[in-house]
Design a protein around this motif. Structure first.
Motif, PDB file in Angstrom:
ATOM      1  N   GLU A 102       9.969   7.084   7.317  1.00 49.10           N
ATOM      2  CA  GLU A 102       9.950   8.240   8.216  1.00 49.10           C
ATOM      3  C   GLU A 102      11.249   8.358   9.013  1.00 49.10           C
ATOM      4  OE1 GLU A 102       6.525   7.672  10.605  1.00 49.10           O
ATOM      5  OE2 GLU A 102       5.088   8.035   8.959  1.00 49.10           O
TER       6      GLU A 102
ATOM      7  N   THR B 195       5.045   8.389  -0.119  1.00 49.43           N
ATOM      8  CA  THR B 195       4.148   7.625   0.752  1.00 49.43           C
ATOM      9  C   THR B 195       3.976   6.217   0.212  1.00 49.43           C
ATOM     10  OG1 THR B 195       1.968   7.650   1.841  1.00 49.43           O
ATOM     11  CG2 THR B 195       2.038   8.276  -0.473  1.00 49.43           C
TER      12      THR B 195
ATOM     13  N   ASP C  78       3.023  -0.860   6.951  1.00 51.27           N
ATOM     14  CA  ASP C  78       3.299  -0.072   8.155  1.00 51.27           C
ATOM     15  C   ASP C  78       4.791  -0.069   8.462  1.00 51.27           C
ATOM     16  OD1 ASP C  78       0.646   0.510   8.476  1.00 51.27           O
ATOM     17  OD2 ASP C  78       0.279  -0.994  10.037  1.00 51.27           O
TER      18      ASP C  78
ATOM     19  N   ARG D 126       0.924   3.063   0.083  1.00 44.89           N
ATOM     20  CA  ARG D 126      -0.499   2.818   0.288  1.00 44.89           C
ATOM     21  C   ARG D 126      -0.811   1.352   0.023  1.00 44.89           C
ATOM     22  NH1 ARG D 126      -3.018   7.880  -3.200  1.00 44.89           N
ATOM     23  NH2 ARG D 126      -1.943   9.565  -2.073  1.00 44.89           N
TER      24      ARG D 126
ATOM     25  N   ARG E  90       6.557   2.199   5.961  1.00 46.04           N
ATOM     26  CA  ARG E  90       6.316   3.617   6.263  1.00 46.04           C
ATOM     27  C   ARG E  90       7.198   4.071   7.429  1.00 46.04           C
ATOM     28  NH1 ARG E  90       0.853   1.933   6.212  1.00 46.04           N
ATOM     29  NH2 ARG E  90      -0.109   2.201   4.153  1.00 46.04           N
TER      30      ARG E  90
END
Length: 212
Positions: A174, A98, A167, A100, A170
């Motif tokens: 994905e 992930t 964003d 952050r 990420r």
């Protein structure tokens, strides 16, 4: 009868680069100041002053470069490459757990390691400005019919640049985590080209002070 032409190989996307414009500008100014003061001491200094100036430049210039000009984040469909002051970390998307963005931008790997993204600094002021724009946009259009990019006196993005960058990263993680080309383990390389002159400059300064 002619055979059809073979399908062209897929061309990999060029790296998208994230860097801090403010950091680079500050680094250039510091380097110019160091060149001016250090150069003057080297040329006009007397006694051991030129030696101290040389040692200071050998120590300071790589540090300035490391913390201002060097940091960058490179991404493509296969991996995330982070160039921090003293290390370069290459993370295939499959190894990214992930990302952050709190008080700093960070990436966590599936192996439990954490790395900071120096090239994407978090600005709390920019985050507050974006939050105000977002609130104003919701008040102006409670049904959320207008785009996120407003026009007029409240123009500007409703996401802070660092949050928007995270964003984007990420989304790439994905999309490509399952790709065959995005598999592998993290690779960390130390920036010896930065560390070596810093150590040399520190040793030279220590010797000069010891000699008196």
């Amino acid at each position: 009868m002619t055979s059809p032409d073979p399908a062209p190989a897929e061309t990999p996307y060029a790296d998208r680069v994230f860097r801090s414009g403010a950091g680079i500008a500050g680094g250039v100014l510091l380097l110019a100041l160091a060149a001016w003061l250090g150069g003057d001491a080297l040329i006009r200094g007397e006694g051991r002053t030129p030696w101290f100036a040389l040692a200071g430049l050998v120590l300071a210039v790589p540090l300035v470069v490391a913390y201002t000009v060097r940091p960058a984040v490179y991404v493509n469909t296969e991996r995330l490459k982070i160039r921090n002051p003293f290390r370069t970390i290459t993370l295939p998307w499959a190894s990214v757990e992930t990302l952050r963005s709190g008080y700093s931008s960070e990436v966590f790997t599936t192996g439990g390691d954490k790395y900071q993204l120096w090239a994407i600094p978090v600005s709390l002021r920019a985050r507050k400005r974006a939050a105000r724009r977002q609130m104003q946009a919701s008040l102006d259009d409670p049904n959320a019919r207008t785009p996120l990019l407003q026009t007029g006196r409240n123009s500007g993005p409703t996401r802070a640049p660092s949050d928007q960058a995270l964003d984007d990263l990420r989304e790439l993680a994905e999309l490509h985590a399952e790709d065959s080309a995005a598999q592998g383990e993290p690779v960390v390389r130390w920036a010896y080209e930065i560390m070596a002159p810093v150590v040399a400059g520190a040793i030279l300064l220590a010797v000069l002070f010891a000699v008196g």
